[in-house]
Design an enzyme around this catalytic site. Structure first.
Site, PDB file in Angstrom:
ATOM      1  N   LYS A   1     -13.721 -60.788   6.596  1.00  0.00           N
ATOM      2  CA  LYS A   1     -12.677 -60.789   7.925  1.00  0.00           C
ATOM      3  C   LYS A   1     -11.500 -59.532   7.427  1.00  0.00           C
ATOM      4  O   LYS A   1     -10.612 -59.969   6.523  1.00  0.00           O
ATOM      5  CB  LYS A   1     -12.082 -61.926   8.255  1.00  0.00           C
ATOM      6  CG  LYS A   1     -10.880 -62.036   8.799  1.00  0.00           C
ATOM      7  CD  LYS A   1     -10.830 -61.495  10.043  1.00  0.00           C
ATOM      8  CE  LYS A   1      -9.088 -61.396  10.449  1.00  0.00           C
ATOM      9  NZ  LYS A   1      -8.618 -60.173  10.750  1.00  0.00           N
TER      10      LYS A   1
ATOM     11  N   GLY B   1      -2.777 -61.094   1.555  1.00  0.00           N
ATOM     12  CA  GLY B   1      -1.672 -60.572   2.813  1.00  0.00           C
ATOM     13  C   GLY B   1      -0.382 -61.354   2.471  1.00  0.00           C
ATOM     14  O   GLY B   1       0.156 -61.417   1.430  1.00  0.00           O
ATOM     15  N   SER B   2       0.150 -61.730   3.609  1.00  0.00           N
ATOM     16  CA  SER B   2       1.472 -62.128   3.678  1.00  0.00           C
ATOM     17  C   SER B   2       1.673 -63.603   3.273  1.00  0.00           C
ATOM     18  O   SER B   2       0.666 -64.301   3.112  1.00  0.00           O
ATOM     19  CB  SER B   2       2.224 -61.946   5.028  1.00  0.00           C
ATOM     20  OG  SER B   2       1.326 -62.754   6.047  1.00  0.00           O
TER      21      SER B   2
ATOM     22  N   VAL C   1       0.806 -66.602   5.762  1.00  0.00           N
ATOM     23  CA  VAL C   1      -0.523 -66.757   6.164  1.00  0.00           C
ATOM     24  C   VAL C   1      -1.300 -67.155   5.200  1.00  0.00           C
ATOM     25  O   VAL C   1      -2.099 -68.157   5.327  1.00  0.00           O
ATOM     26  CB  VAL C   1      -1.307 -65.374   6.652  1.00  0.00           C
ATOM     27  CG1 VAL C   1      -2.500 -65.567   6.850  1.00  0.00           C
ATOM     28  CG2 VAL C   1      -0.549 -64.912   7.856  1.00  0.00           C
ATOM     29  N   GLY C   2      -0.835 -67.019   4.005  1.00  0.00           N
ATOM     30  CA  GLY C   2      -1.322 -67.468   2.861  1.00  0.00           C
ATOM     31  C   GLY C   2      -1.229 -69.041   2.460  1.00  0.00           C
ATOM     32  O   GLY C   2      -1.991 -69.611   2.295  1.00  0.00           O
TER      33      GLY C   2
ATOM     34  N   GLU D   1      -3.243 -63.687  -3.097  1.00  0.00           N
ATOM     35  CA  GLU D   1      -2.692 -62.556  -3.284  1.00  0.00           C
ATOM     36  C   GLU D   1      -1.677 -62.377  -2.159  1.00  0.00           C
ATOM     37  O   GLU D   1      -2.065 -61.683  -1.313  1.00  0.00           O
ATOM     38  CB  GLU D   1      -3.094 -61.490  -3.801  1.00  0.00           C
ATOM     39  CG  GLU D   1      -3.948 -61.585  -5.170  1.00  0.00           C
ATOM     40  CD  GLU D   1      -3.266 -61.983  -6.329  1.00  0.00           C
ATOM     41  OE1 GLU D   1      -1.713 -61.559  -6.504  1.00  0.00           O
ATOM     42  OE2 GLU D   1      -3.465 -62.587  -7.303  1.00  0.00           O
TER      43      GLU D   1
ATOM     44  N   CYS E   1       1.622 -53.486  -2.012  1.00  0.00           N
ATOM     45  CA  CYS E   1       2.210 -54.887  -2.446  1.00  0.00           C
ATOM     46  C   CYS E   1       3.209 -54.633  -3.875  1.00  0.00           C
ATOM     47  O   CYS E   1       3.858 -55.354  -4.169  1.00  0.00           O
ATOM     48  CB  CYS E   1       1.305 -55.799  -2.635  1.00  0.00           C
ATOM     49  SG  CYS E   1      -0.196 -55.168  -3.644  1.00  0.00           S
TER      50      CYS E   1
ATOM     51  N   GLN F   1       5.094 -53.270  12.127  1.00  0.00           N
ATOM     52  CA  GLN F   1       5.899 -52.976  10.784  1.00  0.00           C
ATOM     53  C   GLN F   1       6.932 -52.037  11.118  1.00  0.00           C
ATOM     54  O   GLN F   1       7.883 -52.112  10.350  1.00  0.00           O
ATOM     55  CB  GLN F   1       4.791 -52.422  10.016  1.00  0.00           C
ATOM     56  CG  GLN F   1       5.225 -52.049   8.432  1.00  0.00           C
ATOM     57  CD  GLN F   1       5.709 -53.270   7.790  1.00  0.00           C
ATOM     58  OE1 GLN F   1       4.957 -54.222   7.895  1.00  0.00           O
ATOM     59  NE2 GLN F   1       6.749 -53.263   7.360  1.00  0.00           N
TER      60      GLN F   1
ATOM     61  N   GLU G   1      10.801 -59.642   1.326  1.00  0.00           N
ATOM     62  CA  GLU G   1       9.821 -58.506   1.404  1.00  0.00           C
ATOM     63  C   GLU G   1      10.003 -57.839   2.695  1.00  0.00           C
ATOM     64  O   GLU G   1      10.150 -58.263   3.610  1.00  0.00           O
ATOM     65  CB  GLU G   1       8.467 -58.942   1.158  1.00  0.00           C
ATOM     66  CG  GLU G   1       7.448 -57.679   1.207  1.00  0.00           C
ATOM     67  CD  GLU G   1       6.370 -58.326   1.121  1.00  0.00           C
ATOM     68  OE1 GLU G   1       5.658 -59.157   1.950  1.00  0.00           O
ATOM     69  OE2 GLU G   1       5.459 -57.805   0.184  1.00  0.00           O
TER      70      GLU G   1
HETATM   71  P1  NAP Z   1      -1.029 -60.594   7.043  1.00  0.00           P
HETATM   72  O1  NAP Z   1      -0.648 -60.612   8.214  1.00  0.00           O
HETATM   73  O2  NAP Z   1      -1.145 -61.933   6.093  1.00  0.00           O
HETATM   74  O3  NAP Z   1      -2.811 -60.408   7.224  1.00  0.00           O
HETATM   75  C1  NAP Z   1      -3.625 -60.242   6.162  1.00  0.00           C
HETATM   76  C2  NAP Z   1      -4.895 -60.763   6.650  1.00  0.00           C
HETATM   77  O4  NAP Z   1      -4.995 -62.153   7.100  1.00  0.00           O
HETATM   78  C3  NAP Z   1      -5.614 -59.895   7.905  1.00  0.00           C
HETATM   79  O5  NAP Z   1      -6.832 -59.869   7.864  1.00  0.00           O
HETATM   80  C4  NAP Z   1      -5.100 -60.797   8.850  1.00  0.00           C
HETATM   81  O6  NAP Z   1      -5.873 -60.738  10.112  1.00  0.00           O
HETATM   82  C5  NAP Z   1      -5.386 -62.082   8.456  1.00  0.00           C
HETATM   83  N1  NAP Z   1      -4.698 -63.395   9.044  1.00  0.00           N
HETATM   84  C6  NAP Z   1      -3.824 -63.385  10.004  1.00  0.00           C
HETATM   85  N2  NAP Z   1      -3.500 -64.866  10.405  1.00  0.00           N
HETATM   86  C7  NAP Z   1      -4.528 -65.553   9.738  1.00  0.00           C
HETATM   87  C8  NAP Z   1      -4.783 -66.804   9.782  1.00  0.00           C
HETATM   88  N3  NAP Z   1      -3.996 -67.786  10.315  1.00  0.00           N
HETATM   89  N4  NAP Z   1      -5.716 -67.283   8.694  1.00  0.00           N
HETATM   90  C9  NAP Z   1      -6.629 -66.397   8.316  1.00  0.00           C
HETATM   91  N5  NAP Z   1      -6.226 -65.076   7.999  1.00  0.00           N
HETATM   92  C10 NAP Z   1      -5.171 -64.790   8.991  1.00  0.00           C
HETATM   93  O7  NAP Z   1      -0.831 -59.487   5.864  1.00  0.00           O
HETATM   94  P2  NAP Z   1      -0.926 -57.964   6.282  1.00  0.00           P
HETATM   95  O8  NAP Z   1       0.216 -57.553   7.396  1.00  0.00           O
HETATM   96  O9  NAP Z   1      -2.304 -57.437   6.678  1.00  0.00           O
HETATM   97  O10 NAP Z   1      -0.591 -57.329   4.791  1.00  0.00           O
HETATM   98  C11 NAP Z   1       0.743 -57.129   4.262  1.00  0.00           C
HETATM   99  C12 NAP Z   1       0.982 -58.374   3.357  1.00  0.00           C
HETATM  100  O11 NAP Z   1      -0.125 -58.246   2.310  1.00  0.00           O
HETATM  101  C13 NAP Z   1       2.452 -57.930   2.629  1.00  0.00           C
HETATM  102  O12 NAP Z   1       3.234 -59.217   2.278  1.00  0.00           O
HETATM  103  C14 NAP Z   1       1.907 -57.672   1.205  1.00  0.00           C
HETATM  104  O13 NAP Z   1       2.836 -57.959   0.106  1.00  0.00           O
HETATM  105  C15 NAP Z   1       0.667 -58.356   0.927  1.00  0.00           C
HETATM  106  N6  NAP Z   1      -0.452 -57.626   0.160  1.00  0.00           N
HETATM  107  C16 NAP Z   1      -0.387 -58.277  -1.120  1.00  0.00           C
HETATM  108  C17 NAP Z   1      -1.330 -57.669  -1.895  1.00  0.00           C
HETATM  109  C18 NAP Z   1      -1.377 -58.416  -3.412  1.00  0.00           C
HETATM  110  O14 NAP Z   1      -2.404 -58.177  -4.064  1.00  0.00           O
HETATM  111  N7  NAP Z   1      -0.356 -59.566  -3.714  1.00  0.00           N
HETATM  112  C19 NAP Z   1      -1.939 -56.498  -1.910  1.00  0.00           C
HETATM  113  C20 NAP Z   1      -1.767 -55.941  -0.560  1.00  0.00           C
HETATM  114  C21 NAP Z   1      -0.978 -56.561   0.312  1.00  0.00           C
HETATM  115  P3  NAP Z   1      -5.152 -59.914  11.287  1.00  0.00           P
HETATM  116  O15 NAP Z   1      -5.087 -58.460  10.969  1.00  0.00           O
HETATM  117  O16 NAP Z   1      -6.081 -59.936  12.497  1.00  0.00           O
HETATM  118  O17 NAP Z   1      -3.854 -60.496  11.720  1.00  0.00           O
END
Ligand code: NAP
Length: 478
Positions: free
Chosen positions: A170, A223-224, A227-228, A245, A279, A326, A380
């Protein structure tokens, strides 16, 4: 063009949503099919059916499929890189670097198929041979963010597949095409139907469907933090294996004895390249008092030379924010910064006029004299906004660096070897760099954070196998 979902080896259509270029929102990069909860359920069932045959293939044979995927991605390298710049906004050289990394990741894990080492140990008993085999865990859900839209899907898909699992991918809704390209390569490589499934669409709906899908044994999420946590709560109720992560608030500590020029370069690179949307990006520069004023001045001077624009154009250093959401977050935190510590030393505005009006461009922004309890020093932002904090000495810098709940990456700039080792042992982060930018990791070693940034086993390198496989232990009397 419409990019369909991929379920049980078939391309599946449905209603679509636009994937737009953040550098020019008039441009539709593609129309993605918006998957539903029913699509996730069908994908999970298909993956479940495919598991038996895929998991019992010899691992080196699975590796041969992954080599083919890498070769196909390599053949389409330029096209896939350009797609990434157009959907995510990072510059073309950055996109090429990421696609190269995704290809290397597939080759690396293809080779893992010929290793897949278990454990063998001598028994205390006479004529007992004992060993532990690696075995796959079943159907795994892979949820990925937009900021590394090719490398992150690759570093989840390749180890999951080589271990013998089947998968449901996904991708993030704002940059789903890069992962689609990898799935297309899996199809073209002849990976059997049902082994790889891909469903784009709303995270909230599909996320719930993933945790509801009975065949799923595990979810790997990047991701964030919000959501995690949401996923963790629901997945752990079902006793699913989960890997998270998440966010960072990464420091670069700059000590008075650093190589000044390279410390400036490393800090600017880590803070602003990829629009601060890594990230592992630096969002706090913690600078020793003795060089503080000179360092801030040099940072501002170097930052002033950065060119912001459409990443497809040569000579551009920084692309746009990925989407309106963003951009709004970046501008909101810049306002918070203004209230907390006054005008930024550089930047602080959305870029407008001419081609800028069509995209989500924001100036790289530096706030100086930030103190550690301000929101811009703790939360963040995930954009090109750097908070510079003064530290009285190394001990003070370490204390400030560790005084946040997140712990993904951290960097130190110093020529003092003892300080380097103090930093390595005491810094609360999973990824450390010394005299390099805080961002810029490789796939051959474990990747992931500590504290609230991460949960579960690390990704990449040999560590990736720990999440995607389990042990089966055998005692054999001969
Ligand atoms: P996000 O909003 O948390 O989305 C990540 C993924 O989760 C997307 O595919 C999103 O789908 C999906 N999602 C949203 N709501 C969900 C739910 N309730 N259940 C399951 N999946 C759901 O994060 P992002 O804005 O894409 O990415 C930025 C964040 O990622 C930042 O916080 C960054 O630090 C973090 N990040 C961390 C790492 C690491 O390795 N630590 C690496 C890269 C990024 P939709 O797009 O359809 O909402």
């Amino acid at each position: 063009m419409v990019f369909q979902n991929y379920i049980n080896g078939e391309w599946v259509s449905g209603p679509t949503f636009d994937n737009r270029n953040p550098a020019n929102t008039d441009e539709v990069v593609g129309q993605m099919v918006k998957g539903s909860a029913a699509d996730i359920a069908a994908a999970a069932d298909a993956a479940d059916k495919a598991f038996g045959a895929w998991s019992t293939l010899p691992a080196p044979t699975r590796g041969n499929y992954l080599y083919k995927v890498a070769d196909i991605l390599d053949r389409k390298f330029d096209e896939i890189s350009a797609d990434m710049t157009r959907e995510e906004g990072k510059t073309l050289p950055e996109a090429k670097g990421e696609v190269r990394r995704a290809i290397n990741i597939f080759r690396y894990f293809a080779g893992e198929g010929s290793r897949m080492f278990g454990i063998q140990a001598p028994s205390e008993r006479d004529r007992v041979h004992m060993f532990a085999l690696r075995k796959p865990i079943g159907v795994v859900g892979l949820v990925t963010p937009w900021n590394f839209p090719s490398a992150i899907p690759a570093w989840k898909m390749a180890p999951a597949l080589i271990c013998g699992n089947t998968i449901v991918v996904k991708p993030a809704s704002v940059a789903p095409l890069s992962a689609w390209r990898i799935v297309e390569a899996c199809h073209e490589a002849g990976i059997p139907k049902g082994v790889v499934n891909y469903v784009a669409g709303s995270g909230g709906e599909l996320g719930q469907a993933l945790v509801d899908a009975k065949p799923l044994k595990a979810i790997s999420f990047t991701g964030s933090c919000g959501v995690g946590e949401w996923l963790h709560e629901r997945a752990s109720k079902r006793r699913m294996r989960i890997q998270l992560e998440m966010g960072g608030k990464n420091p670069t500590i700059v000590l008075a004895d650093c190589d000044f020029k390279s410390a400036v370069e490393n800090t600017v690179n880590a803070s602003f390249f990829s629009t601060g949307q890594k990230c592992t990006a630096t969002s706090r520069a913690i600078v020793e008092d003795a060089i503080y004023d000179k360092f801030v001045e040099a940072l501002v001077e170097r930052t002033a030379k950065l060119k912001v624009g459409d990443g497809m154009q040569p000579g551009i250093d920084i692309g746009p924010a990925v989407d309106q959401g963003q951009l709004d977050t970046d501008l909101e935190y810049i306002e918070i910064g203004r209230k907390e510590c006054g005008e930024p030393r550089i930047g602080g505005n959305r870029l407008t006029g001419g081609a800028y009006d069509k995209g989500y461009f924001v100036e790289p922004t530096i706030f100086a004299d930030v103190t550690e309890n301000m929101r811009i020093a703790r939360e963040e932002i995930f954009g090109p906004v750097l908070a510079v904090i003064r530290a009285s000495d190394f001990e003070d810098a370490m204390r400030i660096a560790n005084n946040v709940p997140l712990g993904l990456s951290a960097s130190v700039q110093t020529t003092n070897v003892s300080r380097v080792f103090e930093f390595i042992y005491r810094m609360e982060a999973g990824l450390l760099t010394v005299n390099l930018p805080s961002a810029g990791v490789e796939y051959q070693l474990p990747f992931g954070g500590t504290k609230d940034s991460s949960f579960g086993p690390k990704e990449q390198g040999p560590a990736a196998l720990e999440f995607y496989s389990d042990y089966k232990t055998v005692y054999l009397k001969y």
